[in-house]
Scaffold this motif. Sequence first.
Motif, PDB file in Angstrom:
ATOM      1  N   LYS A   1     -13.146 -23.391   4.805  1.00  0.00           N
ATOM      2  CA  LYS A   1     -13.606 -23.757   6.073  1.00  0.00           C
ATOM      3  C   LYS A   1     -12.349 -24.480   6.938  1.00  0.00           C
ATOM      4  CE  LYS A   1     -16.468 -27.286   8.153  1.00  0.00           C
ATOM      5  NZ  LYS A   1     -17.780 -28.202   8.085  1.00  0.00           N
ATOM      6  N   ASP A   2     -12.172 -24.262   8.351  1.00  0.00           N
ATOM      7  CA  ASP A   2     -11.180 -24.538   9.080  1.00  0.00           C
ATOM      8  C   ASP A   2      -9.697 -24.057   8.916  1.00  0.00           C
ATOM      9  OD1 ASP A   2     -12.928 -26.018  10.469  1.00  0.00           O
ATOM     10  OD2 ASP A   2     -12.443 -27.935   9.078  1.00  0.00           O
ATOM     11  N   HIS A   3      -9.588 -22.819   7.794  1.00  0.00           N
ATOM     12  CA  HIS A   3      -8.341 -22.271   7.778  1.00  0.00           C
ATOM     13  C   HIS A   3      -7.993 -21.499   9.057  1.00  0.00           C
ATOM     14  CE1 HIS A   3      -5.106 -19.571   6.288  1.00  0.00           C
ATOM     15  NE2 HIS A   3      -5.193 -20.561   5.154  1.00  0.00           N
ATOM     16  N   PRO A   4      -6.719 -21.507   9.383  1.00  0.00           N
ATOM     17  CA  PRO A   4      -6.354 -20.802  10.581  1.00  0.00           C
ATOM     18  C   PRO A   4      -6.549 -19.297  10.481  1.00  0.00           C
ATOM     19  CG  PRO A   4      -4.520 -21.879   9.650  1.00  0.00           C
ATOM     20  CD  PRO A   4      -5.818 -22.263   8.651  1.00  0.00           C
ATOM     21  N   GLY A   5      -6.659 -18.842   9.304  1.00  0.00           N
ATOM     22  CA  GLY A   5      -6.644 -17.393   9.255  1.00  0.00           C
ATOM     23  C   GLY A   5      -5.232 -16.670   8.979  1.00  0.00           C
ATOM     24  N   VAL A   6      -5.439 -15.394   9.172  1.00  0.00           N
ATOM     25  CA  VAL A   6      -3.927 -14.479   9.031  1.00  0.00           C
ATOM     26  C   VAL A   6      -3.797 -13.565  10.246  1.00  0.00           C
ATOM     27  CG1 VAL A   6      -3.851 -14.886   6.668  1.00  0.00           C
ATOM     28  CG2 VAL A   6      -5.067 -12.895   7.696  1.00  0.00           C
ATOM     29  N   SER A   7      -2.722 -13.237  10.194  1.00  0.00           N
ATOM     30  CA  SER A   7      -2.690 -12.098  11.379  1.00  0.00           C
ATOM     31  C   SER A   7      -2.242 -10.468  10.602  1.00  0.00           C
ATOM     32  CB  SER A   7      -1.384 -12.282  12.303  1.00  0.00           C
ATOM     33  OG  SER A   7      -1.045 -11.060  13.358  1.00  0.00           O
ATOM     34  N   LEU A   8      -2.899  -9.665  10.848  1.00  0.00           N
ATOM     35  CA  LEU A   8      -2.888  -8.470  10.098  1.00  0.00           C
ATOM     36  C   LEU A   8      -2.255  -7.352  10.950  1.00  0.00           C
ATOM     37  CD1 LEU A   8      -3.535  -7.561   6.943  1.00  0.00           C
ATOM     38  CD2 LEU A   8      -5.055  -6.118   8.300  1.00  0.00           C
ATOM     39  N   LYS A   9      -0.950  -6.578  10.653  1.00  0.00           N
ATOM     40  CA  LYS A   9      -0.443  -5.716  11.523  1.00  0.00           C
ATOM     41  C   LYS A   9       0.033  -4.520  10.612  1.00  0.00           C
ATOM     42  CE  LYS A   9       1.632  -9.152  14.797  1.00  0.00           C
ATOM     43  NZ  LYS A   9       2.607  -9.564  15.621  1.00  0.00           N
ATOM     44  N   THR A  10      -0.377  -3.337  11.246  1.00  0.00           N
ATOM     45  CA  THR A  10       0.377  -2.154  10.489  1.00  0.00           C
ATOM     46  C   THR A  10       1.586  -1.808  11.116  1.00  0.00           C
ATOM     47  OG1 THR A  10      -1.021  -0.651  12.136  1.00  0.00           O
ATOM     48  CG2 THR A  10      -2.118  -1.228  10.068  1.00  0.00           C
ATOM     49  N   VAL A  11       2.296  -1.462  10.322  1.00  0.00           N
ATOM     50  CA  VAL A  11       3.768  -0.987  10.656  1.00  0.00           C
ATOM     51  C   VAL A  11       4.374   0.184   9.858  1.00  0.00           C
ATOM     52  CG1 VAL A  11       4.573  -2.347   8.885  1.00  0.00           C
ATOM     53  CG2 VAL A  11       6.031  -2.090  10.865  1.00  0.00           C
ATOM     54  N   SER A  12       5.122   0.945  10.824  1.00  0.00           N
ATOM     55  CA  SER A  12       5.658   2.297  10.324  1.00  0.00           C
ATOM     56  C   SER A  12       6.983   2.407  10.838  1.00  0.00           C
ATOM     57  CB  SER A  12       4.852   3.255  10.385  1.00  0.00           C
ATOM     58  OG  SER A  12       4.930   4.451   9.756  1.00  0.00           O
ATOM     59  N   TYR A  13       7.822   3.622  10.328  1.00  0.00           N
ATOM     60  CA  TYR A  13       8.910   3.812  10.763  1.00  0.00           C
ATOM     61  C   TYR A  13       8.891   4.431  12.297  1.00  0.00           C
ATOM     62  CZ  TYR A  13       7.276   8.677   9.801  1.00  0.00           C
ATOM     63  OH  TYR A  13       6.478   9.710   9.879  1.00  0.00           O
ATOM     64  N   SER A  14       7.781   4.695  12.892  1.00  0.00           N
ATOM     65  CA  SER A  14       7.555   5.142  14.213  1.00  0.00           C
ATOM     66  C   SER A  14       5.954   4.861  14.606  1.00  0.00           C
ATOM     67  CB  SER A  14       7.938   6.626  14.438  1.00  0.00           C
ATOM     68  OG  SER A  14       6.845   7.605  13.979  1.00  0.00           O
ATOM     69  N   GLN A  15       5.717   5.056  15.803  1.00  0.00           N
ATOM     70  CA  GLN A  15       4.391   4.574  16.199  1.00  0.00           C
ATOM     71  C   GLN A  15       3.381   5.844  16.343  1.00  0.00           C
ATOM     72  OE1 GLN A  15       5.236   1.876  19.786  1.00  0.00           O
ATOM     73  NE2 GLN A  15       3.841   0.639  18.432  1.00  0.00           N
ATOM     74  N   ARG A  16       4.061   6.886  15.698  1.00  0.00           N
ATOM     75  CA  ARG A  16       2.975   8.081  15.547  1.00  0.00           C
ATOM     76  C   ARG A  16       1.898   7.701  14.662  1.00  0.00           C
ATOM     77  NH1 ARG A  16       2.946  11.280  11.554  1.00  0.00           N
ATOM     78  NH2 ARG A  16       4.485  11.500  10.037  1.00  0.00           N
ATOM     79  N   PRO A  17       0.794   8.901  14.915  1.00  0.00           N
ATOM     80  CA  PRO A  17      -0.185   8.416  13.868  1.00  0.00           C
ATOM     81  C   PRO A  17       0.110   8.778  12.523  1.00  0.00           C
ATOM     82  CG  PRO A  17      -0.867   9.319  16.076  1.00  0.00           C
ATOM     83  CD  PRO A  17       0.393   9.560  16.057  1.00  0.00           C
ATOM     84  N   ILE A  18      -0.616   8.335  11.460  1.00  0.00           N
ATOM     85  CA  ILE A  18      -0.122   8.787  10.155  1.00  0.00           C
ATOM     86  C   ILE A  18      -1.729   9.141   9.806  1.00  0.00           C
ATOM     87  CG2 ILE A  18       1.590   7.256   9.848  1.00  0.00           C
ATOM     88  CD1 ILE A  18      -1.263   6.707   7.573  1.00  0.00           C
ATOM     89  N   ASN A  19      -1.579  10.199   8.723  1.00  0.00           N
ATOM     90  CA  ASN A  19      -2.959  10.487   8.206  1.00  0.00           C
ATOM     91  C   ASN A  19      -3.141  10.141   6.410  1.00  0.00           C
ATOM     92  OD1 ASN A  19      -3.932  12.120  10.363  1.00  0.00           O
ATOM     93  ND2 ASN A  19      -2.117  13.182   9.952  1.00  0.00           N
ATOM     94  N   THR A  20      -4.098   9.345   6.282  1.00  0.00           N
ATOM     95  CA  THR A  20      -4.079   8.817   4.782  1.00  0.00           C
ATOM     96  C   THR A  20      -4.586  10.009   3.954  1.00  0.00           C
ATOM     97  OG1 THR A  20      -6.506   8.191   4.973  1.00  0.00           O
ATOM     98  CG2 THR A  20      -4.799   6.731   6.052  1.00  0.00           C
ATOM     99  N   MET A  21      -4.677   9.509   2.642  1.00  0.00           N
ATOM    100  CA  MET A  21      -4.904  10.373   1.721  1.00  0.00           C
ATOM    101  C   MET A  21      -6.575  10.724   1.890  1.00  0.00           C
ATOM    102  SD  MET A  21      -4.196  10.312  -2.487  1.00  0.00           S
ATOM    103  CE  MET A  21      -2.652   9.806  -2.252  1.00  0.00           C
TER     104      MET A  21
ATOM    105  N   ILE B   1      -3.076   4.266  13.633  1.00  0.00           N
ATOM    106  CA  ILE B   1      -1.814   4.297  14.529  1.00  0.00           C
ATOM    107  C   ILE B   1      -1.288   3.050  14.399  1.00  0.00           C
ATOM    108  CG2 ILE B   1      -1.331   4.053  17.114  1.00  0.00           C
ATOM    109  CD1 ILE B   1      -3.814   5.800  17.726  1.00  0.00           C
ATOM    110  N   PRO B   2       0.008   3.020  14.059  1.00  0.00           N
ATOM    111  CA  PRO B   2       0.850   1.796  13.743  1.00  0.00           C
ATOM    112  C   PRO B   2       0.647   0.589  14.867  1.00  0.00           C
ATOM    113  CG  PRO B   2       2.011   3.402  12.899  1.00  0.00           C
ATOM    114  CD  PRO B   2       0.818   4.013  13.790  1.00  0.00           C
ATOM    115  N   ASN B   3       0.444  -0.598  14.606  1.00  0.00           N
ATOM    116  CA  ASN B   3       0.749  -1.620  15.685  1.00  0.00           C
ATOM    117  C   ASN B   3       1.830  -1.829  15.932  1.00  0.00           C
ATOM    118  OD1 ASN B   3      -1.896  -3.202  13.701  1.00  0.00           O
ATOM    119  ND2 ASN B   3      -2.206  -2.681  15.515  1.00  0.00           N
ATOM    120  N   CYS B   4       3.228  -1.406  15.111  1.00  0.00           N
ATOM    121  CA  CYS B   4       4.382  -1.940  15.434  1.00  0.00           C
ATOM    122  C   CYS B   4       5.265  -1.192  14.606  1.00  0.00           C
ATOM    123  CB  CYS B   4       4.641  -3.376  15.317  1.00  0.00           C
ATOM    124  SG  CYS B   4       4.327  -4.169  13.735  1.00  0.00           S
ATOM    125  N   ILE B   5       6.815  -1.223  14.729  1.00  0.00           N
ATOM    126  CA  ILE B   5       7.578  -0.515  14.050  1.00  0.00           C
ATOM    127  C   ILE B   5       8.254  -1.606  13.267  1.00  0.00           C
ATOM    128  CG2 ILE B   5       7.823   1.565  15.554  1.00  0.00           C
ATOM    129  CD1 ILE B   5      10.442   0.514  16.594  1.00  0.00           C
TER     130      ILE B   5
END
Length: 212
Positions: free
Chosen positions: A32-52, A58-62
């Motif tokens: 209760k009352d925990h501020p939470g976390v910020s979750l970001k996907t990151v990669s070497y570029s912002q092009r879409p990647i395909n998982t297994m 689509i990465p949020n940042c590089i």
Amino acid sequence: MYTIYVYVLDTLADWELGYVTSELNSGRFFKKDHPGVSLKTVSYSQRPINTMGGMTVIPNCIIDDIVVSETSILLLPGANTWNDPKHGAIIEKAREFLSVGAMVCAICGATAALANFGLLDNRPHTSNGPGYLEMISPSYKGQSFYIDKPSVRDNNLITASSTGALLWAKQIIEHLGVYQSDTLESWFEYFSTGEPKHFFALMKTLPSSNKN
């Protein structure tokens, strides 16, 4: 607030991240009352990647956007493409994380990537069984620090085998301190055994606002 950077790359093993990202993103069992976390996907570029599993991400940042601090965490999932040289930049970033006391969490094939850069040579770790890192990473010299368990935590490094995703998630959540201890234990017991009694025990640990 912690910032969780999830590195995404082609052939990413979807299931290895499933427990930890879903729980951290949803916050459904947080204190209760925990501020939470910020979750970001990151990669070497912002092009879409395909998982297994055939999912497109689509990465949020590089990599250059990553802010390294003691409240930053880097998650490195397994994939069949870790030997591509373009992923060397994120491993160098992992080295920076470890040097400042920030948490690095690697599972399955990502442990081999760390081993290739000498990051497992002098600290306790695990991977996909004895002999795996020698086979995949010829420069690996950390045999005396290898522990044959599903997931191993050594201060700000957590490594896991391909079958250790649940324990890996538990250790990451524990480091973040976002769950009460009894919530975390009941959560882990329920998902590792499937026994209903642990689900009801989990529900009893939550504030009423989390049960709706």
